[in-house]
Scaffold this motif. Structure first.
Motif, mmCIF file in Angstrom:
data_model
loop_
_atom_site.group_PDB
_atom_site.id
_atom_site.type_symbol
_atom_site.label_atom_id
_atom_site.label_comp_id
_atom_site.label_asym_id
_atom_site.label_seq_id
_atom_site.Cartn_x
_atom_site.Cartn_y
_atom_site.Cartn_z
ATOM 1 N N THR A 1 58.048 127.329 47.271
ATOM 2 C CA THR A 1 57.865 126.541 46.063
ATOM 3 C C THR A 1 56.524 125.828 46.108
ATOM 4 N N ALA A 2 55.790 125.877 45.015
ATOM 5 C CA ALA A 2 54.481 125.230 44.963
ATOM 6 C C ALA A 2 54.645 123.763 44.567
ATOM 7 N N ALA A 3 54.136 122.864 45.397
ATOM 8 C CA ALA A 3 54.119 121.451 45.038
ATOM 9 C C ALA A 3 53.003 121.177 44.038
ATOM 10 N N ILE A 4 51.914 121.963 44.163
ATOM 11 C CA ILE A 4 50.743 121.790 43.296
ATOM 12 C C ILE A 4 50.383 123.141 42.695
ATOM 13 N N GLU A 5 50.213 123.177 41.382
ATOM 14 C CA GLU A 5 49.816 124.395 40.684
ATOM 15 C C GLU A 5 48.555 124.123 39.869
ATOM 16 N N VAL A 6 47.499 124.846 40.198
ATOM 17 C CA VAL A 6 46.220 124.726 39.502
ATOM 18 C C VAL A 6 45.995 126.017 38.735
ATOM 19 N N ASP A 7 45.740 125.900 37.436
ATOM 20 C CA ASP A 7 45.671 127.095 36.596
ATOM 21 C C ASP A 7 44.374 127.121 35.789
ATOM 22 N N HIS A 8 43.520 128.089 36.113
ATOM 23 C CA HIS A 8 42.269 128.320 35.384
ATOM 24 C C HIS A 8 41.466 127.021 35.218
ATOM 25 N N LEU A 9 41.269 126.337 36.339
ATOM 26 C CA LEU A 9 40.600 125.033 36.313
ATOM 27 C C LEU A 9 39.081 125.205 36.386
ATOM 28 N N THR A 10 38.401 124.573 35.443
ATOM 29 C CA THR A 10 36.939 124.590 35.410
ATOM 30 C C THR A 10 36.432 123.159 35.299
ATOM 31 N N LYS A 11 35.391 122.862 36.065
ATOM 32 C CA LYS A 11 34.743 121.556 35.982
ATOM 33 C C LYS A 11 33.241 121.758 35.940
ATOM 34 N N ARG A 12 32.634 121.238 34.885
ATOM 35 C CA ARG A 12 31.191 121.370 34.713
ATOM 36 C C ARG A 12 30.562 119.981 34.615
ATOM 37 N N TYR A 13 29.485 119.788 35.383
ATOM 38 C CA TYR A 13 28.658 118.588 35.287
ATOM 39 C C TYR A 13 27.321 119.008 34.667
ATOM 40 N N ARG A 14 27.175 118.843 33.367
ATOM 41 C CA ARG A 14 25.965 119.275 32.664
ATOM 42 C C ARG A 14 25.668 120.739 33.002
ATOM 43 N N GLU A 15 24.624 120.988 33.793
ATOM 44 C CA GLU A 15 24.241 122.366 34.108
ATOM 45 C C GLU A 15 24.913 122.893 35.377
ATOM 46 N N THR A 16 25.667 122.044 36.070
ATOM 47 C CA THR A 16 26.287 122.449 37.332
ATOM 48 C C THR A 16 27.746 122.818 37.118
ATOM 49 N N LEU A 17 28.124 124.006 37.571
ATOM 50 C CA LEU A 17 29.503 124.457 37.489
ATOM 51 C C LEU A 17 30.157 124.200 38.845
ATOM 52 N N ALA A 18 30.913 123.112 38.928
ATOM 53 C CA ALA A 18 31.506 122.712 40.207
ATOM 54 C C ALA A 18 32.748 123.520 40.542
ATOM 55 N N LEU A 19 33.561 123.826 39.533
ATOM 56 C CA LEU A 19 34.741 124.670 39.693
ATOM 57 C C LEU A 19 34.714 125.739 38.617
ATOM 58 N N ASP A 20 34.937 126.980 39.030
ATOM 59 C CA ASP A 20 34.779 128.104 38.121
ATOM 60 C C ASP A 20 36.097 128.871 37.987
ATOM 61 N N ASP A 21 36.922 128.475 37.007
ATOM 62 C CA ASP A 21 38.157 129.190 36.686
ATOM 63 C C ASP A 21 39.061 129.323 37.917
ATOM 64 N N VAL A 22 39.347 128.194 38.553
ATOM 65 C CA VAL A 22 40.131 128.173 39.793
ATOM 66 C C VAL A 22 41.629 128.207 39.479
ATOM 67 N N THR A 23 42.314 129.165 40.071
ATOM 68 C CA THR A 23 43.770 129.227 40.026
ATOM 69 C C THR A 23 44.274 129.304 41.459
ATOM 70 N N VAL A 24 45.071 128.316 41.850
ATOM 71 C CA VAL A 24 45.544 128.252 43.233
ATOM 72 C C VAL A 24 46.787 127.370 43.288
ATOM 73 N N GLY A 25 47.636 127.630 44.271
ATOM 74 C CA GLY A 25 48.812 126.799 44.480
ATOM 75 C C GLY A 25 48.860 126.293 45.902
ATOM 76 N N PHE A 26 49.455 125.114 46.087
ATOM 77 C CA PHE A 26 49.641 124.547 47.420
ATOM 78 C C PHE A 26 51.144 124.410 47.655
#
Length: 302
Positions: A2-27
């Motif tokens: 069972t996943a305690a944490i579910e991350v689905d298609h997560l993206t984080k952009r700081y202006r021109e910097t792409l810190a997270l690029d479509d991250v899907t992962v479970g813990f």
């Protein structure tokens, strides 16, 4: 699991910097996961968004099936300890522990006091006068004694010396065995935590490049060593992620478990094999992923 944490298609952009690029992962629940990668790969950004200390540009996060942002019930079940943890300068360690005791429902005061003794933490010294190692000890004590259902350690133990780090590893593992919870360890000291982690997630340039159980990953790569021509013949058609050459001797690290037929072929060719440590494997896979991305970018039409 069972996943305690579910991350689905997560993206984080700081202006021109792409810190997270479509991250899907479970813990997985009640599992220790190593979150590994180079500086700036996106590890801290990912953990910050999961614990609602940062915001995603796109995508979703669910902890225990619920969104953590502005959700007091979910947030009270998570502990995020980071290397750059901030405390009030005039406060003392016991102030930090008192605040943690009020916030975390599973806080174990006796465990905290025992850890204070083991880390030899001066309780009457103000936070601003603590050494880097002592400040790290404050963080890891909170992380262990909180017994939060989800605990993130974002390299807060780098300031500890080798003896203190071993105390941290030993006490964390012992308490986890008695009180299982979801623990995520972010670290550059990969070989030091290799015996702790059950799952491995590797992030590089904001993308997940590895997400698997640690045991499978340990057997995923082998270094083949011997005469250059023989090594090249054996590795032809295989996924080679790193090579080192010295004269006519070549060492090639290949992905994929070796079969009995492979080992017989290696013996006939007079080739040797070397085990690849978890740290070496993560470094090589990260380098390989970066080189592949660079090649793709250079070859893209303009």
């Amino acid at each position: 699991m069972t996943a305690a944490i579910e991350v689905d298609h997560l993206t984080k952009r700081y202006r021109e910097t792409l810190a997270l690029d479509d991250v899907t992962v479970g813990f997985a629940e009640n599992t220790i996961t190593g979150l590994l990668g180079r500086n700036g790969a996106g590890k801290t950004t990912l953990m910050s968004i999961i614990t609602a200390q940062n915001f995603a540009t796109h995508g979703t996060v669910r902890v225990f099936g619920r969104e953590p942002y502005e959700n007091a019930d979910v947030l009270s079940r998570m502990c995020f300890v980071r290397e750059s943890q901030q405390y009030q300068d005039e406060s003392k360690p016991h102030h930090a522990f008192a605040a943690a005791r009020m916030f975390f429902a599973n806080w174990d005061q006796q465990l905290a006091e025992s850890l204070v003794e083991e880390f030899r933490l001066p309780m009457n010294r103000t936070i601003k006068k603590l050494s880097r190692g002592q400040l790290s000890a404050v963080g890891v004590i909170i992380g262990i004694a909180s017994r939060a259902e989800v605990t993130f350690f974002d390299e807060p133990y780098l300031g500890l010396d080798a003896v203190a780090r071993q105390v941290f590893y030993d006490r964390l593992l012992a308490d986890y065995a008695e009180h299982p919870r979801t623990i995520v360890l972010s670290s550059h000291l990969i070989d030091e935590i290799a015996h702790l982690v059950e799952n491995v997630v590797v992030i590089d340039d904001g993308r997940i490049i590895v997400d698997t159980d640690a045991e499978s990953l340990r057997g995923e790569a082998t270094t083949i060593v011997g005469q250059r021509s023989a090594v090249e013949t054996f590795t032809a058609g295989r996924r080679v992620i790193h090579t080192d050459a010295l004269g006519n001797t070549l060492a090639a690290t290949v992905l994929g478990a070796l079969t009995e037929a492979d080992r017989q072929a290696l013996a006939r060719a007079g080739l040797d094999t070397e085990a690849v440590s978890l740290q070496q494997l993560v470094v090589r896979m990260t380098q390989h992923a970066h080189q592949a991305q660079t090649t793709t970018t250079k070859g893209a039409p303009r």
